[in-house]
Design a protein around this motif. Structure first.
Motif, mmCIF file in Angstrom:
data_model
loop_
_atom_site.group_PDB
_atom_site.id
_atom_site.type_symbol
_atom_site.label_atom_id
_atom_site.label_comp_id
_atom_site.label_asym_id
_atom_site.label_seq_id
_atom_site.Cartn_x
_atom_site.Cartn_y
_atom_site.Cartn_z
ATOM 1 N N ALA A 140 -63.376 -1.296 -31.701
ATOM 2 C CA ALA A 140 -64.743 -1.449 -31.870
ATOM 3 C C ALA A 140 -65.083 -0.067 -32.980
ATOM 4 O O ALA A 140 -66.013 -0.411 -33.736
ATOM 5 C CB ALA A 140 -65.390 -1.376 -30.455
ATOM 6 N N SER A 141 -64.597 0.961 -32.892
ATOM 7 C CA SER A 141 -64.717 1.966 -33.681
ATOM 8 C C SER A 141 -64.273 1.980 -34.927
ATOM 9 O O SER A 141 -64.896 2.063 -35.721
ATOM 10 C CB SER A 141 -64.259 3.337 -33.047
ATOM 11 O OG SER A 141 -64.610 4.346 -33.820
ATOM 12 N N ILE A 142 -63.353 1.152 -35.024
ATOM 13 C CA ILE A 142 -62.624 0.879 -36.322
ATOM 14 C C ILE A 142 -63.394 -0.248 -36.948
ATOM 15 O O ILE A 142 -63.825 -0.202 -38.098
ATOM 16 C CB ILE A 142 -61.019 0.503 -36.259
ATOM 17 C CG1 ILE A 142 -60.393 1.603 -35.735
ATOM 18 C CG2 ILE A 142 -60.498 -0.290 -37.599
ATOM 19 C CD1 ILE A 142 -58.933 1.096 -35.136
ATOM 20 N N HIS A 143 -63.774 -1.136 -36.196
ATOM 21 C CA HIS A 143 -64.684 -2.313 -36.778
ATOM 22 C C HIS A 143 -65.977 -1.682 -37.594
ATOM 23 O O HIS A 143 -66.368 -1.871 -38.735
ATOM 24 C CB HIS A 143 -65.001 -3.143 -35.763
ATOM 25 C CG HIS A 143 -66.082 -4.205 -36.270
ATOM 26 N ND1 HIS A 143 -65.825 -5.264 -37.138
ATOM 27 C CD2 HIS A 143 -67.406 -4.285 -35.788
ATOM 28 C CE1 HIS A 143 -66.625 -6.246 -37.291
ATOM 29 N NE2 HIS A 143 -67.874 -5.494 -36.507
ATOM 30 N N LYS A 144 -66.455 -0.480 -36.919
ATOM 31 C CA LYS A 144 -67.814 -0.013 -37.192
ATOM 32 C C LYS A 144 -67.571 0.726 -38.497
ATOM 33 O O LYS A 144 -68.347 0.649 -39.399
ATOM 34 C CB LYS A 144 -68.211 1.004 -36.473
ATOM 35 C CG LYS A 144 -69.526 1.641 -36.822
ATOM 36 C CD LYS A 144 -69.893 3.092 -36.268
ATOM 37 C CE LYS A 144 -71.129 3.503 -36.710
ATOM 38 N NZ LYS A 144 -71.213 3.974 -38.097
#
Length: 190
Positions: A140-144
């Protein structure tokens, strides 16, 4: 009989390009963002559903675009510096990579956190991965980060197109615009 040189991308390539750009922009603005509790709260349910639906649309359009590129004809490259061609090729490759990686990281993150994908129409795609909450949070952090990166890169891409049209006065911008738009062809003589 001589064939006229191709000066624009075809209608299908233009449609796919601009639909992708619009979906990415709208998905970015409707991404609820923030911690998991915020993203999956009932207050942000519609935004999340719309974001997930648009993200899957971006993924599908990107796959279609990549397939279309294999059979479509491209306009001739205008006479520009070799370094510009290299940079444009790299930027285009990174944009395609981001267009694929963004939905994949979002799907992976949601599923690892145990959440189904929920579309605007109400359909749900249940997790196909075993739960690993910590790994899901990393995805999720990578996606952001990737979402921010694509917006910056797409913005630079748009600025470069305007630079070509307004300063260099070549036809790079008009190759991706429909003929019916009232944007004149740039002058090729300097």
């Amino acid at each position: 009989m001589t064939r006229e040189p191709i000066t624009r991308y075809g209608s299908m390539a233009q449609l796919l390009h601009w639909c992708t750009a619009i979906l990415v922009l709208v998905a970015f603005f409707y991404g609820p963002g923030g911690p998991e509790q915020r993203v999956y709260s009932s207050v942000h349910e519609f935004d999340r559903k719309l974001h997930e639906t648009l993200g899957l649309g971006v993924f599908a359009l990107t796959l279609i675009r990549l397939l279309w590129k294999t059979i479509d004809t491209r306009p001739e490259t205008p006479p520009i510096s070799r370094w510009m061609v290299v940079i444009a090729t790299i930027v285009q490759g990174v944009l395609y990579l981001l267009l694929l990686a963004l939905p994949l990281t979002a799907i992976t993150g949601a599923w690892l956190e145990g959440h189904p994908l929920t579309l605007v129409a109400g359909a749900q795609i249940q997790p196909l991965l075993g739960a690993s909450h910590e790994a899901g949070a990393v995805f999720a952090s990578i996606h952001k980060w990737l979402g921010d990166a694509i917006m910056w890169l797409a913005g630079l891409h748009a600025c470069a197109a305007l630079l070509h049209h307004l300063v260099l006065k070549d036809n790079v911008l008009t190759t991706m615009l429909p003929r019916w738009l009232p944007v004149g062809r740039a002058r090729t003589g300097r």
